[in-house]
Design a protein around this motif. Sequence first.
Motif, short mmCIF file in Angstrom:
data_model
loop_
_atom_site.label_atom_id
_atom_site.label_comp_id
_atom_site.label_asym_id
_atom_site.label_seq_id
_atom_site.Cartn_x
_atom_site.Cartn_y
_atom_site.Cartn_z
N GLY A 69 53.07 66.57 -133.28
CA GLY A 69 52.24 66.65 -132.08
C GLY A 69 52.97 67.15 -130.86
N ALA A 70 54.32 67.11 -130.90
CA ALA A 70 55.09 67.52 -129.73
C ALA A 70 55.61 68.95 -129.85
CB ALA A 70 56.27 66.57 -129.52
N GLU A 71 55.95 69.35 -131.07
CA GLU A 71 56.46 70.69 -131.31
C GLU A 71 55.78 71.30 -132.52
OE1 GLU A 71 60.68 71.15 -131.43
OE2 GLU A 71 61.03 69.65 -129.87
N LEU A 72 55.77 72.62 -132.57
CA LEU A 72 55.23 73.33 -133.73
C LEU A 72 56.37 73.52 -134.72
CD1 LEU A 72 52.84 74.85 -135.01
CD2 LEU A 72 53.66 76.92 -133.85
N GLU A 124 42.75 69.89 -137.94
CA GLU A 124 44.12 69.82 -137.45
C GLU A 124 44.60 71.19 -136.97
OE1 GLU A 124 46.56 67.99 -140.40
OE2 GLU A 124 45.64 66.01 -140.14
N ASP A 127 43.28 71.91 -133.54
CA ASP A 127 44.05 71.18 -132.54
C ASP A 127 45.38 71.89 -132.26
OD1 ASP A 127 44.64 68.74 -130.89
OD2 ASP A 127 46.25 68.52 -132.37
N LEU A 128 46.06 72.35 -133.30
CA LEU A 128 47.33 73.06 -133.12
C LEU A 128 47.12 74.38 -132.39
CD1 LEU A 128 48.95 72.44 -136.62
CD2 LEU A 128 49.72 71.50 -134.44
N ARG A 129 46.01 75.05 -132.68
CA ARG A 129 45.70 76.31 -132.00
C ARG A 129 45.49 76.07 -130.50
NH1 ARG A 129 42.61 77.82 -135.52
NH2 ARG A 129 43.92 79.39 -136.54
N ALA A 130 44.83 74.97 -130.18
CA ALA A 130 44.60 74.64 -128.77
C ALA A 130 45.90 74.25 -128.07
CB ALA A 130 43.59 73.49 -128.66
N ARG A 131 46.81 73.60 -128.80
CA ARG A 131 48.06 73.13 -128.20
C ARG A 131 49.07 74.26 -128.02
NH1 ARG A 131 49.77 67.56 -128.87
NH2 ARG A 131 48.07 66.25 -129.60
N PHE A 132 49.20 75.12 -129.03
CA PHE A 132 50.31 76.05 -129.06
C PHE A 132 49.91 77.52 -128.94
CE2 PHE A 132 51.67 72.27 -131.49
CZ PHE A 132 52.72 71.87 -130.68
#
Length: 202
Positions: A69-72, A124, A127-132
């Motif tokens: 959740g903090a890094e890719l 999931e 969510d990763l696309r939105a974050r990173f």
Amino acid sequence: MSVPDLLARRRINLSWAFAVVFVVALLLSRSRHEGSLAAAALFFAGLLLVGLATVGRLWCSLFISGYKGAELITVGPYSVTRNPLYFFSLLGALGVGLATETVTFVVVFAFGFLLVYPSTIAREEADLRARFGQAFEDYCARTPRFWPRWSSLREPDSYVVSPRIFRRSMGEVVWFVWLVGIIELVEALHELAIVRPLLRLP
């Protein structure tokens, strides 16, 4: 909300419920192949997959411990597939099914995985696309979504891990081994006629 999405959101609770149903089904049934060469082959294949799944999930946990959740994460198992935990979970589920020495449980486990995990993966990844953002898009372009491409493996010479988180994740891995132990225990109960199965499954 669609049924697959609802199942994906409740997958942890469903996994526990499925495990209980599995144990009950084991108690009430036994393999038609019991005592044959086919049974031995099925059990050996199951142990092989469970072993691969256990080691694979530990490998994944090593790289994600403290970073989720903090890094890719794009190295180690995450360099060969974007969803290595789920890939190794599938191997483990199929392995447990094979360890019952039946094809029936393999089919049921595969169906259960297909019912729940594609939606889980899609949620999931959204969510990763939105974050990173673009970093995740670039990762998707070079890394398969599910089936590993082993030629893409990249590992650093050293890697910092949180021992506390890694230790906790180890408990989430060994349930494959526990289930194989339960299968053997139930088989012993059948042989001792302590529990009498009602069905013989192919």
